[in-house]
Design a protein around this motif. Structure first.
Motif, PDB file in Angstrom:
ATOM      1  N   THR A   1      36.771  36.331 -51.211  1.00  0.00           N
ATOM      2  CA  THR A   1      37.439  37.498 -51.802  1.00  0.00           C
ATOM      3  C   THR A   1      36.626  38.776 -51.614  1.00  0.00           C
ATOM      4  O   THR A   1      37.164  39.882 -51.744  1.00  0.00           O
ATOM      5  CB  THR A   1      37.710  37.288 -53.306  1.00  0.00           C
ATOM      6  N   SER A   2      35.345  38.636 -51.300  1.00  0.00           N
ATOM      7  CA  SER A   2      34.487  39.813 -51.096  1.00  0.00           C
ATOM      8  C   SER A   2      34.356  40.187 -49.630  1.00  0.00           C
ATOM      9  O   SER A   2      33.652  41.145 -49.300  1.00  0.00           O
ATOM     10  CB  SER A   2      33.088  39.542 -51.670  1.00  0.00           C
ATOM     11  N   LEU A   3      35.011  39.432 -48.727  1.00  0.00           N
ATOM     12  CA  LEU A   3      34.852  39.638 -47.292  1.00  0.00           C
ATOM     13  C   LEU A   3      36.049  40.358 -46.689  1.00  0.00           C
ATOM     14  O   LEU A   3      37.131  40.399 -47.282  1.00  0.00           O
ATOM     15  CB  LEU A   3      34.669  38.283 -46.591  1.00  0.00           C
ATOM     16  N   SER A   4      35.839  40.885 -45.481  1.00  0.00           N
ATOM     17  CA  SER A   4      36.928  41.510 -44.729  1.00  0.00           C
ATOM     18  C   SER A   4      36.610  41.378 -43.249  1.00  0.00           C
ATOM     19  O   SER A   4      35.484  41.060 -42.854  1.00  0.00           O
ATOM     20  CB  SER A   4      37.089  42.972 -45.119  1.00  0.00           C
ATOM     21  N   GLY A   5      37.608  41.631 -42.412  1.00  0.00           N
ATOM     22  CA  GLY A   5      37.409  41.650 -40.972  1.00  0.00           C
ATOM     23  C   GLY A   5      36.906  40.333 -40.418  1.00  0.00           C
ATOM     24  O   GLY A   5      37.368  39.254 -40.791  1.00  0.00           O
ATOM     25  N   GLU A   6      35.930  40.411 -39.507  1.00  0.00           N
ATOM     26  CA  GLU A   6      35.390  39.219 -38.859  1.00  0.00           C
ATOM     27  C   GLU A   6      34.687  38.301 -39.857  1.00  0.00           C
ATOM     28  O   GLU A   6      34.706  37.077 -39.711  1.00  0.00           O
ATOM     29  CB  GLU A   6      34.420  39.617 -37.745  1.00  0.00           C
ATOM     30  N   ASP A   7      34.058  38.897 -40.869  1.00  0.00           N
ATOM     31  CA  ASP A   7      33.400  38.075 -41.889  1.00  0.00           C
ATOM     32  C   ASP A   7      34.420  37.219 -42.633  1.00  0.00           C
ATOM     33  O   ASP A   7      34.178  36.045 -42.913  1.00  0.00           O
ATOM     34  CB  ASP A   7      32.645  38.959 -42.885  1.00  0.00           C
ATOM     35  N   LEU A   8      35.558  37.802 -42.950  1.00  0.00           N
ATOM     36  CA  LEU A   8      36.609  37.048 -43.632  1.00  0.00           C
ATOM     37  C   LEU A   8      37.166  35.955 -42.722  1.00  0.00           C
ATOM     38  O   LEU A   8      37.439  34.832 -43.190  1.00  0.00           O
ATOM     39  CB  LEU A   8      37.726  37.981 -44.084  1.00  0.00           C
ATOM     40  N   LYS A   9      37.308  36.259 -41.452  1.00  0.00           N
ATOM     41  CA  LYS A   9      37.787  35.243 -40.504  1.00  0.00           C
ATOM     42  C   LYS A   9      36.848  34.053 -40.487  1.00  0.00           C
ATOM     43  O   LYS A   9      37.284  32.896 -40.528  1.00  0.00           O
ATOM     44  CB  LYS A   9      37.906  35.857 -39.105  1.00  0.00           C
TER      45      LYS A   9
ATOM     46  N   PHE B   1      35.384  28.537 -42.386  1.00  0.00           N
ATOM     47  CA  PHE B   1      34.463  27.666 -43.119  1.00  0.00           C
ATOM     48  C   PHE B   1      35.179  26.951 -44.258  1.00  0.00           C
ATOM     49  O   PHE B   1      34.985  25.750 -44.479  1.00  0.00           O
ATOM     50  CB  PHE B   1      33.291  28.487 -43.654  1.00  0.00           C
ATOM     51  N   LEU B   2      36.022  27.671 -44.980  1.00  0.00           N
ATOM     52  CA  LEU B   2      36.785  27.062 -46.069  1.00  0.00           C
ATOM     53  C   LEU B   2      37.710  25.967 -45.533  1.00  0.00           C
ATOM     54  O   LEU B   2      37.802  24.876 -46.122  1.00  0.00           O
ATOM     55  CB  LEU B   2      37.589  28.123 -46.807  1.00  0.00           C
ATOM     56  N   ASN B   3      38.387  26.243 -44.430  1.00  0.00           N
ATOM     57  CA  ASN B   3      39.266  25.237 -43.835  1.00  0.00           C
ATOM     58  C   ASN B   3      38.487  23.995 -43.422  1.00  0.00           C
ATOM     59  O   ASN B   3      38.958  22.863 -43.604  1.00  0.00           O
ATOM     60  CB  ASN B   3      39.998  25.813 -42.622  1.00  0.00           C
ATOM     61  N   TYR B   4      37.283  24.206 -42.867  1.00  0.00           N
ATOM     62  CA  TYR B   4      36.425  23.079 -42.500  1.00  0.00           C
ATOM     63  C   TYR B   4      36.079  22.240 -43.725  1.00  0.00           C
ATOM     64  O   TYR B   4      36.194  21.007 -43.708  1.00  0.00           O
ATOM     65  CB  TYR B   4      35.155  23.595 -41.825  1.00  0.00           C
ATOM     66  N   LEU B   5      35.675  22.889 -44.810  1.00  0.00           N
ATOM     67  CA  LEU B   5      35.317  22.159 -46.024  1.00  0.00           C
ATOM     68  C   LEU B   5      36.482  21.326 -46.540  1.00  0.00           C
ATOM     69  O   LEU B   5      36.303  20.203 -47.027  1.00  0.00           O
ATOM     70  CB  LEU B   5      34.859  23.131 -47.114  1.00  0.00           C
ATOM     71  N   GLN B   6      37.683  21.858 -46.404  1.00  0.00           N
ATOM     72  CA  GLN B   6      38.857  21.175 -46.937  1.00  0.00           C
ATOM     73  C   GLN B   6      39.277  19.976 -46.086  1.00  0.00           C
ATOM     74  O   GLN B   6      40.091  19.165 -46.533  1.00  0.00           O
ATOM     75  CB  GLN B   6      40.012  22.171 -47.071  1.00  0.00           C
ATOM     76  N   THR B   7      38.734  19.862 -44.878  1.00  0.00           N
ATOM     77  CA  THR B   7      39.067  18.712 -44.022  1.00  0.00           C
ATOM     78  C   THR B   7      38.111  17.538 -44.214  1.00  0.00           C
ATOM     79  O   THR B   7      38.364  16.458 -43.664  1.00  0.00           O
ATOM     80  CB  THR B   7      39.044  19.104 -42.535  1.00  0.00           C
ATOM     81  N   ILE B   8      37.028  17.718 -44.958  1.00  0.00           N
ATOM     82  CA  ILE B   8      36.040  16.642 -45.108  1.00  0.00           C
ATOM     83  C   ILE B   8      36.636  15.516 -45.942  1.00  0.00           C
ATOM     84  O   ILE B   8      37.132  15.725 -47.048  1.00  0.00           O
ATOM     85  CB  ILE B   8      34.747  17.167 -45.747  1.00  0.00           C
ATOM     86  N   GLU B   9      36.559  14.302 -45.402  1.00  0.00           N
ATOM     87  CA  GLU B   9      37.154  13.135 -46.056  1.00  0.00           C
ATOM     88  C   GLU B   9      36.256  12.652 -47.195  1.00  0.00           C
ATOM     89  O   GLU B   9      35.050  12.487 -47.014  1.00  0.00           O
ATOM     90  CB  GLU B   9      37.350  12.017 -45.038  1.00  0.00           C
ATOM     91  N   THR B  10      36.848  12.423 -48.346  1.00  0.00           N
ATOM     92  CA  THR B  10      36.096  11.932 -49.493  1.00  0.00           C
ATOM     93  C   THR B  10      35.867  10.421 -49.370  1.00  0.00           C
ATOM     94  O   THR B  10      36.465   9.748 -48.524  1.00  0.00           O
ATOM     95  CB  THR B  10      36.831  12.241 -50.805  1.00  0.00           C
ATOM     96  N   CYS B  11      35.014   9.883 -50.238  1.00  0.00           N
ATOM     97  CA  CYS B  11      34.663   8.464 -50.160  1.00  0.00           C
ATOM     98  C   CYS B  11      34.214   7.974 -51.529  1.00  0.00           C
ATOM     99  O   CYS B  11      33.541   8.707 -52.273  1.00  0.00           O
ATOM    100  CB  CYS B  11      33.544   8.266 -49.138  1.00  0.00           C
ATOM    101  N   GLU B  12      34.562   6.749 -51.857  1.00  0.00           N
ATOM    102  CA  GLU B  12      34.139   6.167 -53.122  1.00  0.00           C
ATOM    103  C   GLU B  12      32.638   5.897 -53.113  1.00  0.00           C
ATOM    104  O   GLU B  12      32.054   5.530 -52.090  1.00  0.00           O
ATOM    105  CB  GLU B  12      34.895   4.871 -53.399  1.00  0.00           C
ATOM    106  N   ILE B  13      32.021   6.082 -54.270  1.00  0.00           N
ATOM    107  CA  ILE B  13      30.596   5.811 -54.459  1.00  0.00           C
ATOM    108  C   ILE B  13      30.438   4.432 -55.108  1.00  0.00           C
ATOM    109  O   ILE B  13      31.181   4.069 -56.025  1.00  0.00           O
ATOM    110  CB  ILE B  13      29.956   6.898 -55.345  1.00  0.00           C
ATOM    111  N   ASP B  14      29.460   3.671 -54.632  1.00  0.00           N
ATOM    112  CA  ASP B  14      29.226   2.327 -55.172  1.00  0.00           C
ATOM    113  C   ASP B  14      28.239   2.320 -56.336  1.00  0.00           C
ATOM    114  O   ASP B  14      28.315   1.460 -57.209  1.00  0.00           O
ATOM    115  CB  ASP B  14      28.688   1.408 -54.069  1.00  0.00           C
ATOM    116  N   ARG B  15      27.323   3.278 -56.317  1.00  0.00           N
ATOM    117  CA  ARG B  15      26.265   3.279 -57.337  1.00  0.00           C
ATOM    118  C   ARG B  15      25.800   4.705 -57.558  1.00  0.00           C
ATOM    119  O   ARG B  15      25.661   5.472 -56.602  1.00  0.00           O
ATOM    120  CB  ARG B  15      25.101   2.400 -56.862  1.00  0.00           C
TER     121      ARG B  15
END
Length: 243
Positions: free
Chosen positions: A112-120, A125-139
């Protein structure tokens, strides 16, 4: 004595190549992978393991320093269903997908604080984070140090995220940092300070690392640095305390 092998894995992001160093710890009975690369790097990880005579099916444990580093974790678990995945109890809901990642929320707010190329870049980066597959933890582990065996201790090292953990190998006085530290141009630095959620607690963690007097420090970002005289940590603390 525990054998420690930093695995160099390269990711091509188009505009740059980024090296990361997930770490393999080997004892007579354990083969531990600390952190799980970027997403879709399982074949690169398999190749890196093979260069040292190991395979994904040899891994007994994957320890995740914090939820940013789950990358290929779910894919690893599909290939080796017998391994045990360990994280801090604070990080578990984010790794398993029960709660939205703190990093996603932070990135969304930061954009929300970015614009132009920085916002792009921020949106990518946000889209990349949202594609990371989650996984159950055993311990899960808690805030108290927890011995995995008589040589390997899991430590709570918050600051970068609330439930960040790291590893101390007693026999060689080696510290496996995750993102509690990083290395740039051969020097210890704070890992991604713009994304560190609690800078004050991060600096306190660095003080606690210094008290361990580690002779070598293995960082996910940067590789390995000698710390025989603690000079690198002293310099980093002096710089951090001036800010």
């Amino acid at each position: 004595m525990t054998k420690i092998l930093p695995l160099r894995i390269t990711q091509d992001f188009g505009t740059e190549q980024v090296d990361i160093y997930p770490t393999l710890l080997i004892t007579e009975t354990l083969v531990i992978l600390f952190d799980a690369c970027f997403p879709h790097q399982i074949d690169q990880l398999e190749e890196a393991l093979g260069n040292h005579g190991y395979s994904l099916i040899d891994i007994t444990h994957v320890i995740i320093s914090h939820h940013d580093h789950i990358g290929s974790l779910a894919a690893i678990k599909r290939r080796n269903k017998k391994l045990t995945v360990i994280s801090h109890e604070i990080e578990e809901p984010y790794i398993s997908g029960k709660k939205e990642s703190l990093r996603i929320a932070q990135a969304r707010e930061y954009n929300t604080s970015l614009s132009g190329e920085d916002l792009k870049w921020g949106e990518q980066f946000l889209n990349y984070l949202q594609t990371i597959e989650t996984c159950e933890i055993d311990r899960t582990v808690s805030t108290q140090p927890e011995d995995l065996n008589d040589d390997i201790t899991i430590l709570h090292s918050p600051g970068h995220t609330p439930g960040h953990i790291s590893i101390f190998v007693c026999s060689s006085r080696s510290y496996i940092a995750g993102d509690s530290l990083a290395i740039e141009h051969g020097k210890l630095v704070i890992a991604n300070p713009q994304f560190t959620l609690d800078m004050g607690r991060c600096v306190q963690t660095i003080r606690e690392i210094r008290e361990l007097k580690p002779t070598r420090i293995y960082c996910y970002h940067g590789g390995v640095v000698d710390n025989t005289d603690n000079a690198g940590l002293d310099a980093l603390l002096l710089q951090a305390e001036k800010q």
